[in-house]
Design a protein around this motif. Structure first.
Motif, PDB file in Angstrom:
ATOM      1  N   ARG A 433      -7.084   0.971   5.436  1.00 22.59           N
ATOM      2  CA  ARG A 433      -7.535   1.241   4.060  1.00 22.59           C
ATOM      3  C   ARG A 433      -8.148   2.627   3.956  1.00 22.59           C
ATOM      4  N   SER A 434      -8.895   3.024   4.968  1.00 23.82           N
ATOM      5  CA  SER A 434      -9.453   4.382   4.985  1.00 23.82           C
ATOM      6  C   SER A 434      -8.335   5.416   5.070  1.00 23.82           C
ATOM      7  N   GLN A 436      -5.294   5.071   3.874  1.00 21.87           N
ATOM      8  CA  GLN A 436      -4.671   5.145   2.550  1.00 21.87           C
ATOM      9  C   GLN A 436      -5.480   6.040   1.610  1.00 21.87           C
ATOM     10  N   ARG A 437      -6.798   5.861   1.588  1.00 18.04           N
ATOM     11  CA  ARG A 437      -7.643   6.673   0.704  1.00 18.04           C
ATOM     12  C   ARG A 437      -7.607   8.143   1.091  1.00 18.04           C
ATOM     13  N   PRO A 483      -2.889  -8.209   4.692  1.00 18.77           N
ATOM     14  CA  PRO A 483      -3.936  -7.189   4.524  1.00 18.77           C
ATOM     15  C   PRO A 483      -3.670  -5.912   5.306  1.00 18.77           C
ATOM     16  N   SER A 486      -0.395  -4.103   3.336  1.00 16.28           N
ATOM     17  CA  SER A 486      -0.644  -3.673   1.957  1.00 16.28           C
ATOM     18  C   SER A 486      -1.059  -2.206   1.856  1.00 16.28           C
ATOM     19  N   PRO A 487      -2.032  -1.732   2.654  1.00 17.64           N
ATOM     20  CA  PRO A 487      -2.358  -0.293   2.581  1.00 17.64           C
ATOM     21  C   PRO A 487      -1.192   0.601   2.982  1.00 17.64           C
ATOM     22  N   GLU A 490       1.326   0.767   0.086  1.00 19.90           N
ATOM     23  CA  GLU A 490       0.815   1.629  -0.976  1.00 19.90           C
ATOM     24  C   GLU A 490       0.897   3.091  -0.573  1.00 19.90           C
TER      25      GLU A 490
END
Length: 688
Positions: A433-434, A436-437, A483, A486-487, A490
């Motif tokens: 997730r990090s 992706q951001r 989970p 998903s990142p 995206e």
């Protein structure tokens, strides 16, 4: 690269610190040399035995000397070993003539019991065979015959010392025999000691013939089994390979020594003793006890992460598997319950400490890897090229960090590997997730950089490594995989948008021509659109093939979607059947051109093949019932086809009445049982 920078300090990058790289054949145990034996006896005297019977000593003095003798260490064992030295003439050793005289003297004494002085002389000359009369003496003393109390004490003391010396002689020779030398010495000592052991068992029926009667089990004289064990295990470990901690060198030294010693005992010493003595098991228990005491002492200290890991590896894996259950020892120690080197409660505490520290370390290393990679993007550093594709080390770095963390836990126990796997999955999802951001920030802020597109493709390619690792290596269940993917999905989608942004911007004015010309020359317009797309395809060649196919599917979807948008603008109204049939023919020709082109460039989007031809058929048909059938079929292929989209298409057919339009629209109210679309088409098209 990062993996060169971040993994040098990990235990996994060096040879396994506790790996038992034992040599192929066991090393010989160091035997006690004759020179050492003489040196160890240089300070001994005949007073190490008992005072002569003739010496008149006051009772209180006898008691004082007895106390002193208890405190005094035995120093006279080395002379006992001199009896086993064959064919050598030493200083103080009797000549052959002396030996003959002594033998004759012994023969003369055969009819009576020896005095204490005679026993002392026999012991100093190494004649262990003289122990025979002690058994008769013991019987007489036990019967209370022939000696005063003081004499009885003196003879009992002599007998006790003789037994200790012959017993310890046997055990010290055991080490020599295990090393491949001194087997005959051991047999001689054994012949002297065994009759005494039989007498003990006869006098004390509770003592069996098991391995607790093994010579040296309770011996405190120098050179006994316990002393030899402590001497070898207690030696300072060698310097060894660079990078090992002191604790690692200690574990390796003790493990290797124990394994080599026990293998030597099994191969060379076991055949010299009766089976009931369980020689190998007795030595194993002794070594195990000492090893456990050493590790227990180490575990009391506050250990660093590396030493905690090594302690668990030894206790849970290397010791039981590579030492106790090694090929040469497993059969010998079958049924011997040595137990664990540490209590279960202490092991659980150490495992909890290991898991916490290892997960924290993995988390920090992954965050550092992502930070370094983000800095490379912002600094406009071009990515590597690998097999013609843009390549980033980030996925490899993170996968290695995760894999090494799990491998370390599994090297302790498989159960611990399972525990840490779930913990690492949580940390991996967080770092993705990090990732992706960070990638989205890069897309927004770094568009003008020269290596922008190359770095975008490198990060899209990263998704393949991550996905393959999670699906194949870890075989992660689907509920845990979502989970993680998903990142990545995206990130890939945002990357595709960035790569196609300029191309789609160039196509937009071309699609607008369909409206301005009222579809007068739709084929020529579409050919120009396809020509522009074909010219831009080399820009995407550095993507992995699977992602290049996905990108071509996105191009295919864009062409179909934009074409439908132009049809749905409600600016084209055809009132005659001939006009509608002519438009349907143009749409069908354009659909075939798009399908052929997209198939050639590698688009796998077969699900789009019905989108334009069916709309052309709806426009061509004039019978409302036939149109209803076509719409119902269309809705099963594209469940996101709504009444609004249908109304926009039916608006082209200017010869339909309102009631007919309403009847056709009602078809979409019927539940066809179609599932929600896995891929969207009409949900991307806004009408109104």
């Amino acid at each position: 690269m990062l993996k060169m920078m971040t993994f040098q300090g990990l235990p996994g990058q060096q040879p396994m610190p506790g790996a038992l790289d034992f040599p192929g054949a066991p090393q010989k145990l160091p035997s006690t040399s004759e020179a050492e034996s003489e040196a160890s006896m240089s300070e001994a005297s005949s007073e190490d035995l008992v005072p002569p019977l003739e010496a008149e000593v006051a009772p209180d003095r006898d008691e004082d000397e007895a106390v002193k003798k208890k405190k005094k260490k035995s120093k006279g064992l080395a002379n006992v070993f001199s009896v086993f030295t064959k064919g050598r003439k030493k200083k103080g050793q009797p000549s052959s003539a002396d030996t003959e005289g002594e033998s004759e003297s012994q023969a003369q004494l055969a009819g009576r019991l020896p005095t204490v002085e005679e026993l002392k002389a026999d012991l100093e000359q190494g004649r262990l065979e003289a122990a025979g009369p002690l058994l008769e003496l013991e019987r007489r003393l036990q019967a209370g015959a022939g000696r005063a109390p003081r004499a009885r004490r003196s003879w009992c003391g002599a007998r006790a010392r003789w037994r200790r010396c012959t017993r310890c002689c046997a055990t010290r020779c055991s080490l020599c025999a295990a090393a491949g030398a001194g087997a005959e010495r051991l047999r001689q000592a054994w012949r002297c000691w065994r009759p005494q052991e039989r007498e003990d068992r006869a006098a004390r029926p509770g003592i069996g013939a098991g391995r607790h009667a093994f010579p040296g089990a309770g011996c405190s004289c120098g050179g006994g089994r316990g002393a030899g064990r402590e001497e070898r295990l207690g030696r300072p470990p060698p310097a060894g390979a660079e990078g090992r901690t002191e604790a690692e060198r200690l574990f390796l030294h003790m493990g290797r020594t124990m394994k080599e010693d026990l293998e030597a005992v099994a191969a060379r010493l076991k055949p010299l003793f009766p089976a009931e003595f369980g020689v190998v098991a007795a030595y194993a228990e002794s070594y195990h006890k000492h090893f456990a005491a050493q590790l227990a002492a180490v575990a009391q200290f506050e250990l660093c992460e590396r030493d905690t890991y090594m302690l668990l590896v030894w206790v849970q894996n290397l010791y039981p598997n590579d030492v106790i259950n090694s090929p040469k020892l497993a059969g010998e120690l079958q049924g011997v319950r040595l137990g664990s080197l540490l209590p279960a409660k202490q092991i659980r505490l150490l495992e909890a400490t290991f898991l916490s520290s290892e997960v924290t370390s993995v988390k920090e290393l992954m965050a550092r890897a992502l930070e370094l990679e983000s800095q490379r993007w912002a600094q406009d550093v071009a990515p590597q090229r690998l097999d013609g594709h843009c390549h980033s080390e980030l996925a490899i770095d993170i996968i290695q960090i995760i894999s090494q963390g799990q491998a370390k836990a599994e090297s302790i126990t498989l159960e611990l590997g399972t525990q840490i796997k779930h913990m690492l999955l949580v940390e991996l999802a967080a770092v993705l997730r990090s990732y992706q951001r960070a990638f989205e920030d890069f897309l927004e802020c770094c568009r003008q950089l020269r290596n922008y597109r190359a770095n975008v493709m490198a990060n899209i390619n990263n998704c393949l490594s991550f996905r393959t690792y999670m699906e194949q290596k870890w075989q992660t269940p689907q509920d845990l995989l979502s989970p993680l993917l998903s990142p990545l999905n995206e990130l890939k989608s945002r990357g595709f948008d960035a790569l196609l942004q300029n191309l789609f911007a160039d196509l937009k004015p071309l699609f607008k021509r369909f409206t301005r010309t009222r579809w007068a020359a739709p084929v020529q317009t579409l050919e120009e659109i396809i020509s522009v797309v074909g010219e831009r395809l080399p820009e995407f060649s550095e993507l992995h093939d699977c992602f290049r196919e996905e990108l071509m599917e996105a191009v295919h979807l864009h062409l179909v979607k934009e074409y439908i948008i132009r049809l749905s603008k409600r600016r084209l109204v055809l009132k005659t059947a001939e006009q509608q049939q002519q438009l349907a023919g143009h749409i069908l020709a354009n659909a075939q051109l798009i399908q052929h082109f997209c198939t050639q460039i590698g688009s796998p989007a077969a699900w789009l093949h019905h989108a334009l031809p069916t709309l052309a058929e709806i426009i061509r048909l004039q019978d409302p019932s036939a149109i209803k059938i076509e719409v119902a079929t269309y809705a099963t292929w594209y469940p996101d086809f709504s009444k609004g989209h249908l109304s926009a298409i039916l608006a082209i057919k200017g010869n339909l009445s309102n009631s007919e339009v309403k009847g056709i629209r009602s078809i979409l109210d019927i539940d066809t049982g179609a599932q929600a679309p896995s891929k969207s088409l009409f949900s991307l098209i806004k009408v109104g």
